[in-house]
Write a protein that holds these residues in place. Structure first.
Motif, PDB file in Angstrom:
ATOM      1  N   MET A 164      50.039   6.884 102.279  1.00  0.00           N
ATOM      2  CA  MET A 164      48.687   7.080 101.983  1.00  0.00           C
ATOM      3  C   MET A 164      48.492   8.656 101.956  1.00  0.00           C
ATOM      4  O   MET A 164      47.399   9.305 101.600  1.00  0.00           O
ATOM      5  N   GLY A 165      49.343   9.597 102.192  1.00  0.00           N
ATOM      6  CA  GLY A 165      49.402  10.922 102.383  1.00  0.00           C
ATOM      7  C   GLY A 165      49.196  11.604 103.655  1.00  0.00           C
ATOM      8  O   GLY A 165      48.866  12.857 103.453  1.00  0.00           O
ATOM      9  N   ALA A 166      49.136  10.953 104.630  1.00  0.00           N
ATOM     10  CA  ALA A 166      48.864  11.347 105.897  1.00  0.00           C
ATOM     11  C   ALA A 166      49.937  12.320 106.263  1.00  0.00           C
ATOM     12  O   ALA A 166      51.160  11.942 106.087  1.00  0.00           O
ATOM     13  N   THR A 167      49.550  13.266 106.985  1.00  0.00           N
ATOM     14  CA  THR A 167      50.680  14.293 107.520  1.00  0.00           C
ATOM     15  C   THR A 167      51.326  13.449 108.844  1.00  0.00           C
ATOM     16  O   THR A 167      50.750  12.628 109.277  1.00  0.00           O
ATOM     17  N   ARG A 168      52.418  13.936 109.179  1.00  0.00           N
ATOM     18  CA  ARG A 168      52.967  13.346 110.116  1.00  0.00           C
ATOM     19  C   ARG A 168      52.099  13.060 111.455  1.00  0.00           C
ATOM     20  O   ARG A 168      51.944  12.175 112.241  1.00  0.00           O
ATOM     21  N   TRP A 169      51.551  14.392 111.773  1.00  0.00           N
ATOM     22  CA  TRP A 169      50.729  14.560 113.169  1.00  0.00           C
ATOM     23  C   TRP A 169      49.399  13.433 112.760  1.00  0.00           C
ATOM     24  O   TRP A 169      49.039  12.901 113.975  1.00  0.00           O
ATOM     25  N   SER A 170      48.863  13.572 111.621  1.00  0.00           N
ATOM     26  CA  SER A 170      47.628  12.885 111.500  1.00  0.00           C
ATOM     27  C   SER A 170      47.856  11.227 111.671  1.00  0.00           C
ATOM     28  O   SER A 170      47.264  10.458 112.014  1.00  0.00           O
ATOM     29  N   MET A 171      49.265  11.160 111.073  1.00  0.00           N
ATOM     30  CA  MET A 171      49.674   9.451 111.222  1.00  0.00           C
ATOM     31  C   MET A 171      49.831   9.290 112.941  1.00  0.00           C
ATOM     32  O   MET A 171      49.526   8.171 113.353  1.00  0.00           O
TER      33      MET A 171
ATOM     34  N   VAL B  82      47.244   6.733 113.988  1.00  0.00           N
ATOM     35  CA  VAL B  82      47.888   5.307 114.216  1.00  0.00           C
ATOM     36  C   VAL B  82      48.628   5.281 115.347  1.00  0.00           C
ATOM     37  O   VAL B  82      48.412   3.947 116.247  1.00  0.00           O
ATOM     38  N   VAL B  83      49.572   5.772 115.710  1.00  0.00           N
ATOM     39  CA  VAL B  83      50.728   5.644 116.853  1.00  0.00           C
ATOM     40  C   VAL B  83      49.869   5.801 118.240  1.00  0.00           C
ATOM     41  O   VAL B  83      49.934   4.880 118.924  1.00  0.00           O
ATOM     42  N   LEU B  84      49.112   6.892 118.358  1.00  0.00           N
ATOM     43  CA  LEU B  84      48.411   7.250 119.908  1.00  0.00           C
ATOM     44  C   LEU B  84      47.440   6.026 120.206  1.00  0.00           C
ATOM     45  O   LEU B  84      47.390   5.597 121.176  1.00  0.00           O
ATOM     46  N   PRO B  85      46.629   5.639 119.254  1.00  0.00           N
ATOM     47  CA  PRO B  85      45.698   4.681 119.694  1.00  0.00           C
ATOM     48  C   PRO B  85      46.333   3.237 119.996  1.00  0.00           C
ATOM     49  O   PRO B  85      45.878   2.745 120.883  1.00  0.00           O
ATOM     50  N   MET B  86      47.410   2.909 119.320  1.00  0.00           N
ATOM     51  CA  MET B  86      48.062   1.666 119.516  1.00  0.00           C
ATOM     52  C   MET B  86      48.963   1.858 120.608  1.00  0.00           C
ATOM     53  O   MET B  86      49.170   0.547 121.478  1.00  0.00           O
TER      54      MET B  86
ATOM     55  N   GLY C  26      49.885   1.454 127.112  1.00  0.00           N
ATOM     56  CA  GLY C  26      51.016   1.482 127.689  1.00  0.00           C
ATOM     57  C   GLY C  26      51.214   2.803 128.497  1.00  0.00           C
ATOM     58  O   GLY C  26      51.715   2.917 129.568  1.00  0.00           O
ATOM     59  N   MET C  27      50.610   3.752 127.416  1.00  0.00           N
ATOM     60  CA  MET C  27      50.660   5.401 128.428  1.00  0.00           C
ATOM     61  C   MET C  27      49.711   5.307 129.589  1.00  0.00           C
ATOM     62  O   MET C  27      50.153   6.010 130.341  1.00  0.00           O
ATOM     63  N   ILE C  28      48.636   4.739 129.578  1.00  0.00           N
ATOM     64  CA  ILE C  28      47.762   4.354 130.500  1.00  0.00           C
ATOM     65  C   ILE C  28      48.376   3.783 131.893  1.00  0.00           C
ATOM     66  O   ILE C  28      48.317   4.352 133.104  1.00  0.00           O
TER      67      ILE C  28
END
Lengths: 286, 302
Positions: A176-183, A187-191, A195-197
């Motif tokens: 959808m045109g997201a840059t890697r960081w905005s992806m 997407v990745v960080l919230p999901m 586990g990180m916590i």
């Protein structure tokens, strides 16, 4: 012959199974019994005064306030340093440098660092932070040392949770045109956050209970003031306990047991929370 | 013309993206820098140590007394103390850990496993200073009733407690290895009429050997690096002995002992903790590496 052997097998199997079961039950019971014994020894000494007082030459007047405050300040500072760096490192390895040689080198290093004894981190901290950077026996020197120690824990847990994010979601975002960081951020960080916590709480608990490297980087055993900044000298709860255990006088050892009750309550609660968070995460995934 | 397209898109990448990737790369670099700093620190201070103490003394002298007027720098008493406590710990951790792993993987219902693993994980968080207290205040007095000659500080009590502490590590990693053995192997053996115990002992365990060995080596490495239990309960008297009833000192306990005092930088005592640290690092590094290679082997087979 065969029939005879068959008849004799169940006896052997019963013995074997009893041994196996015993190997689980006996150590677990022994460990819990020992911990209960420490708690029984210390809980009578534990009251509000014990938590609110400063150390003293007189065992019955001594308290853990500066040690507890030092421990809390130290682990908070440690998390402030370790979590961003460790999560950043995990994100780089999983989302950016996936197939490269550089990532391979870093992986080998993390595996190695996870197995380095904690005293070695103490020696490193003493040379680099305490002497070379001239931070002396300060909170920040202790926190930097502990950060290096717990980082592999957070990195490993973070990477595992990043890997559980389905690739389809990444591709959808990028498509959808997201840059890697905005992806990564959207997407990745919230999901991967739970586990990180989990990893961070386990690291926090480890930092809270750690003592050997802090003795080397100069946490003091007798402190009569509360930490008042990152350059402040400090003590921690495990080090206060170590100091009391090392004294031959029995009243001090009762103090040590009371300190252990506080330490165990904090550390076991933290671990239980971490295990619970992960459990809920796994259930959600299934 | 065609190969212009990718370079164009690279030009269009926003600056923020480039900066963020560089920052993340920097964060990842911390691990490499840490390893390098450890090697460099231990190496340089050890080199300084050996400019004052002959390597032959370090390797062949049988006394370690850096804190006395008559200084001796033979590493063996500390290595011996470390190996003694680690050996005692592994005598507890290996049999119990292995049998527990078999219990978990072969005989336990999923329900039991469901509760057991998390409980063990929570207990794994008990700080080592607590284990030190337990060894000194509870275990040693019990041992004294069985064998009156044992000292108030000894290698046996901390060794036993350390074994209790390390056992879950051995059990958990061995269980993974045993679980990785294909069910078809078990079924083939059972189908031939071999008993359940024989199947485990003759088929499953040998197949899981490299993974079990990896868990034992990793456990040993943790015992060698363990500090507070031995610093509290083993006494701090370096001596060349295999007698578990007398006070000894381990490599880690010596480092803590020197750090408790006020040792100025540049003195030989200060350098001596780095040379002991370097020896400790080499020992644990080799064990961790072998363990890693062994565990990779069984992962590749499955």
């Amino acid at each position: 012959m065969i029939a005879m052997r068959r008849r004799s097998v169940p006896v052997g199997e019963i013995v074997f199974r009893a041994l196996c079961l015993g190997a689980v039950v006996v150590p677990l019971v022994a460990l819990v019994a020992l911990l209960v014994a420490v708690i029984a020894e210390g809980v009578g000494r534990l009251d509000a005064d014990f938590v609110m007082r400063f150390p003293s030459r007189i065992a019955s007047a001594a308290g853990i306030l500066p040690a507890l405050a030092g421990s809390i300040a130290l682990v908070l500072l440690t998390m402030l340093i370790a979590v961003p760096v460790a999560v950043g490192s995990a994100l780089y390895l999983e989302e950016y440098g996936n197939r490269g040689r550089f990532a391979g080198v870093i992986e080998v290093n993390i595996t190695n660092l996870a197995g380095v004894p904690s005293v070695i981190y103490g020696l490193l901290g003493l040379e680099i932070f305490v002497r070379f950077l001239a931070l002396r026996q300060s909170l920040i020197a202790g926190a930097l040392t502990l950060s290096l120690l717990v980082m592999p824990v957070i990195i490993t847990a973070s990477r595992e949770s990043i890997r559980t994010v389905p690739n389809a979601l990444r591709e959808a975002a990028l498509g959808m045109g997201a840059t890697r960081w905005s992806m990564v951020r959207g997407v990745v960080l919230p999901m991967a956050a739970p586990g990180m916590i989990t990893g961070s709480i386990l690291a926090l608990s480890r930092a809270f209970g750690e003592s050997a490297p802090l003795i080397i980087v100069g946490a003091a055993t007798f402190i009569t003031f509360l930490p008042n900044g990152v350059m402040s000298s400090y003590s921690t709860l495990p080090i206060q306990i170590f100091n009391w255990v090392s004294r031959p006088h029995e009243a001090f050892q009762t103090n040590a047991a009371a300190g252990i009750v506080v330490l165990l309550a904090a550390v076991l609660c933290l671990n239980a929370v971490a295990v619970l968070v992960r459990h809920r995460l796994q259930r959600r995934r299934n | 013309m065609e190969h212009d397209a990718p370079s164009l898109s690279r030009v269009q990448r926003p600056l923020a993206e480039v900066v963020i990737e560089a920052l993340l790369r920097l964060a990842a670099m911390v691990s490499v820098v840490t390893t390098a700093a450890i090697v460099l620190t231990l190496g340089l201070e050890s080199a300084a140590f050996f400019s004052e103490v002959a390597p032959a003394d370090f390797l062949f002298d049988t006394e370690w007394t850096p804190l006395f007027a008559q200084q001796h720098f033979g590493i063996w008493p500390l290595v011996c103390g470390t190996l003694l406590t680690s050996f005692i710990a592994m005598m507890v951790a290996v049999p119990f850990g292995l049998l527990a792993a078999i219990q978990m993987s072969e005989f336990s219902s999923p329900r039991v496993r469901f509760w057991l693993k998390p409980s063990v994980e929570v207990l794994a968080g008990v700080p080592t200073v607590v284990y030190g207290y337990v060894a000194l205040i509870f275990v040693t007095p019990v041992l004294q009733q069985v064998m009156p000659s044992i000292g108030a500080f000894n290698a046996l009590a901390p060794g036993l407690v350390m074994g209790l502490m390390i056992m879950p590590t051995v059990a958990s990693l061995s269980e993974d290895a045993i679980r990785a053995v294909p069910v078809s192997l078990r079924e083939a053996s059972l189908g031939l009429g071999v008993g359940r115990v024989s199947t485990i002992v003759r088929v499953v365990l040998p197949s899981a050997f490299s993974g079990i060995a990896a868990s034992v080596i990793l456990g040993t490495s943790r015992a060698v690096g363990e500090t507070m239990i031995v610093a509290i309960a083993a006494g701090q008297q370096p001596r060349l002995t295999l007698d578990p009833t007398v006070p000894i000192a381990t490599m880690t306990a010596f480092i803590v002992q020197v750090s408790m005092g006020d040792t100025p930088q540049g003195t030989l005592e200060y350098k001596s903790i780095y040379v002991v640290g370097a020896a400790l690092f080499v020992m644990t590094f080799v064990m961790n590496w072998v363990s890693y290679k062994l565990s990779r082997r069984y992962r590749r087979l499955t």
